[in-house]
Design a protein around this motif. Structure first.
Motif, PDB file in Angstrom:
ATOM      1  N   GLU A  25     -12.968  12.243  -5.780  1.00 12.45           N
ATOM      2  CA  GLU A  25     -14.115  13.015  -5.291  1.00 12.45           C
ATOM      3  C   GLU A  25     -14.563  12.505  -3.922  1.00 12.45           C
ATOM      4  N   LEU A  26     -14.630  11.190  -3.772  1.00  7.03           N
ATOM      5  CA  LEU A  26     -14.998  10.610  -2.487  1.00  7.03           C
ATOM      6  C   LEU A  26     -13.986  10.998  -1.409  1.00  7.03           C
ATOM      7  N   PHE A  27     -12.692  10.914  -1.727  1.00  6.63           N
ATOM      8  CA  PHE A  27     -11.637  11.279  -0.781  1.00  6.63           C
ATOM      9  C   PHE A  27     -11.779  12.734  -0.352  1.00  6.63           C
ATOM     10  N   LYS A  28     -12.060  13.608  -1.309  1.00  2.27           N
ATOM     11  CA  LYS A  28     -12.231  15.037  -1.011  1.00  2.27           C
ATOM     12  C   LYS A  28     -13.426  15.256  -0.079  1.00  2.27           C
ATOM     13  N   ILE A  29     -14.529  14.604  -0.365  1.00  2.00           N
ATOM     14  CA  ILE A  29     -15.722  14.751   0.466  1.00  2.00           C
ATOM     15  C   ILE A  29     -15.455  14.212   1.872  1.00  2.00           C
ATOM     16  N   LEU A  30     -14.801  13.052   1.972  1.00  2.00           N
ATOM     17  CA  LEU A  30     -14.499  12.484   3.282  1.00  2.00           C
ATOM     18  C   LEU A  30     -13.560  13.389   4.079  1.00  2.00           C
ATOM     19  N   ASN A  31     -12.600  14.019   3.403  1.00  2.00           N
ATOM     20  CA  ASN A  31     -11.709  14.961   4.084  1.00  2.00           C
ATOM     21  C   ASN A  31     -12.499  16.092   4.723  1.00  2.00           C
TER      22      ASN A  31
ATOM     23  N   ARG B  14       0.857  -1.176   0.000  1.00  2.00           N
ATOM     24  CA  ARG B  14       0.000   0.000   0.000  1.00  2.00           C
ATOM     25  C   ARG B  14       0.895   1.227   0.000  1.00  2.00           C
ATOM     26  N   ASN B  15       0.743   2.071  -0.987  1.00  2.00           N
ATOM     27  CA  ASN B  15       1.545   3.286  -1.113  1.00  2.00           C
ATOM     28  C   ASN B  15       0.775   4.546  -0.754  1.00  2.00           C
ATOM     29  N   GLU B  16      -0.493   4.400  -0.490  1.00  2.00           N
ATOM     30  CA  GLU B  16      -1.337   5.576  -0.249  1.00  2.00           C
ATOM     31  C   GLU B  16      -1.339   5.969   1.218  1.00  2.00           C
ATOM     32  N   LYS B  17      -1.386   7.267   1.437  1.00  2.00           N
ATOM     33  CA  LYS B  17      -1.512   7.791   2.786  1.00  2.00           C
ATOM     34  C   LYS B  17      -2.931   7.572   3.279  1.00  2.00           C
ATOM     35  N   ARG B  18      -3.050   7.111   4.512  1.00  2.00           N
ATOM     36  CA  ARG B  18      -4.364   6.912   5.117  1.00  2.00           C
ATOM     37  C   ARG B  18      -4.681   8.125   5.981  1.00  2.00           C
ATOM     38  N   GLN B  19      -5.919   8.559   5.909  1.00  2.00           N
ATOM     39  CA  GLN B  19      -6.394   9.687   6.704  1.00  2.00           C
ATOM     40  C   GLN B  19      -7.273   9.145   7.821  1.00  2.00           C
ATOM     41  N   SER B  20      -7.028   9.603   9.034  1.00  2.00           N
ATOM     42  CA  SER B  20      -7.914   9.197  10.124  1.00  2.00           C
ATOM     43  C   SER B  20      -9.209   9.999  10.022  1.00  2.00           C
ATOM     44  N   ALA B  21     -10.225   9.495  10.651  1.00  2.00           N
ATOM     45  CA  ALA B  21     -11.529  10.169  10.639  1.00  2.00           C
ATOM     46  C   ALA B  21     -11.840  10.634  12.057  1.00  2.00           C
ATOM     47  N   PRO B  22     -11.416  11.853  12.429  1.00  2.00           N
ATOM     48  CA  PRO B  22     -11.663  12.323  13.792  1.00  2.00           C
ATOM     49  C   PRO B  22     -13.142  12.517  14.109  1.00  2.00           C
TER      50      PRO B  22
ATOM     51  N   GLY C 175     -10.467  -4.140   6.555  1.00  2.00           N
ATOM     52  CA  GLY C 175      -9.903  -3.314   5.495  1.00  2.00           C
ATOM     53  C   GLY C 175     -10.647  -3.636   4.223  1.00  2.00           C
ATOM     54  N   ILE C 176     -11.199  -2.621   3.584  1.00  2.00           N
ATOM     55  CA  ILE C 176     -11.955  -2.859   2.345  1.00  2.00           C
ATOM     56  C   ILE C 176     -11.394  -1.984   1.231  1.00  2.00           C
ATOM     57  N   SER C 177     -11.403  -2.522   0.015  1.00  2.00           N
ATOM     58  CA  SER C 177     -10.955  -1.748  -1.142  1.00  2.00           C
ATOM     59  C   SER C 177     -12.135  -1.532  -2.085  1.00  2.00           C
ATOM     60  N   PHE C 178     -12.185  -0.339  -2.651  1.00  2.00           N
ATOM     61  CA  PHE C 178     -13.261  -0.003  -3.589  1.00  2.00           C
ATOM     62  C   PHE C 178     -13.087  -0.802  -4.870  1.00  2.00           C
ATOM     63  N   ILE C 179     -14.184  -1.233  -5.433  1.00  2.00           N
ATOM     64  CA  ILE C 179     -14.136  -1.937  -6.716  1.00  2.00           C
ATOM     65  C   ILE C 179     -15.072  -1.237  -7.694  1.00  2.00           C
ATOM     66  N   GLY C 180     -14.664  -1.206  -8.956  1.00  2.00           N
ATOM     67  CA  GLY C 180     -15.496  -0.624  -9.998  1.00  2.00           C
ATOM     68  C   GLY C 180     -15.625   0.889  -9.943  1.00  2.00           C
ATOM     69  N   MET C 181     -14.701   1.570  -9.272  1.00  2.00           N
ATOM     70  CA  MET C 181     -14.753   3.037  -9.174  1.00  2.00           C
ATOM     71  C   MET C 181     -13.668   3.649 -10.042  1.00  2.00           C
ATOM     72  N   SER C 182     -14.025   4.697 -10.753  1.00  2.00           N
ATOM     73  CA  SER C 182     -13.030   5.413 -11.548  1.00  2.00           C
ATOM     74  C   SER C 182     -12.110   6.197 -10.622  1.00  2.00           C
TER      75      SER C 182
ATOM     76  N   ALA D 236     -12.658   3.953  10.508  1.00  2.00           N
ATOM     77  CA  ALA D 236     -11.443   4.189  11.300  1.00  2.00           C
ATOM     78  C   ALA D 236     -10.523   5.130  10.533  1.00  2.00           C
ATOM     79  N   ASN D 237     -10.302   4.818   9.234  1.00  2.00           N
ATOM     80  CA  ASN D 237      -9.494   5.675   8.365  1.00  2.00           C
ATOM     81  C   ASN D 237      -9.849   5.390   6.919  1.00  2.00           C
ATOM     82  N   TYR D 238      -9.291   6.213   6.020  1.00  2.00           N
ATOM     83  CA  TYR D 238      -9.637   6.081   4.604  1.00  2.00           C
ATOM     84  C   TYR D 238      -8.476   6.524   3.731  1.00  2.00           C
ATOM     85  N   SER D 239      -8.499   6.074   2.494  1.00  2.00           N
ATOM     86  CA  SER D 239      -7.521   6.471   1.485  1.00  2.00           C
ATOM     87  C   SER D 239      -8.254   6.536   0.143  1.00  2.00           C
ATOM     88  N   TYR D 240      -7.496   6.806  -0.925  1.00  2.00           N
ATOM     89  CA  TYR D 240      -8.112   6.829  -2.253  1.00  2.00           C
ATOM     90  C   TYR D 240      -8.702   5.471  -2.627  1.00  2.00           C
TER      91      TYR D 240
END
Length: 125
Positions: free
Chosen positions: A99-105, A1-9, A86-93, A24-28
């Protein structure tokens, strides 16, 4: 995994076809979530996210990002009768993931989306 994970305060609730919980946290590419049920690796989930005030769901619905498909990559017992997955998105561009990452931030830090205009979000924190 190379992506930075963001916590969800701020608590972001998770509803799946297997159970309910929170982020708990999220990434792209995915989420770490706590659910009230153990789910085996490889299982496919439909994941819906929301805040207590319902505003996150409204923002995700407006962007056609509500009810995301994801696959369980790993699962561990947690505490208080919850399990961490840990779950990974499937079928997402890539565009939808961004956009999802931005909204979650915005929502995880306590901000809100003030509305939509020409399919672009106006983020207010």
């Amino acid at each position: 995994r190379n992506e930075k994970r963001q916590s969800a305060p701020r608590r972001i609730n998770v509803k799946t076809n297997f159970g309910k919980g929170y982020i708990a946290n999220y990434s792209y590419s995915g989420l770490a979530i706590y659910l009230n049920q153990y789910i085996a690796r490889g299982a496919i989930l439909t994941v819906s996210l929301d805040t207590e005030d319902g505003m996150l769901a409204k923002a995700l619905i407006a962007q056609d990002l509500y009810g995301i498909q994801a696959q369980v990559r790993w699962s561990n017992p947690a505490e208080d009768d919850f399990y961490q997955h840990g779950i990974s998105f499937i079928g997402m561009s890539l565009e939808n993931k961004r956009e999802l990452f931005k909204i979650l931030n915005v929502f995880s830090s306590g901000g809100q989306v003030s509305g939509t205009d020409d399919d672009k979000l106006h983020l207010a924190s």
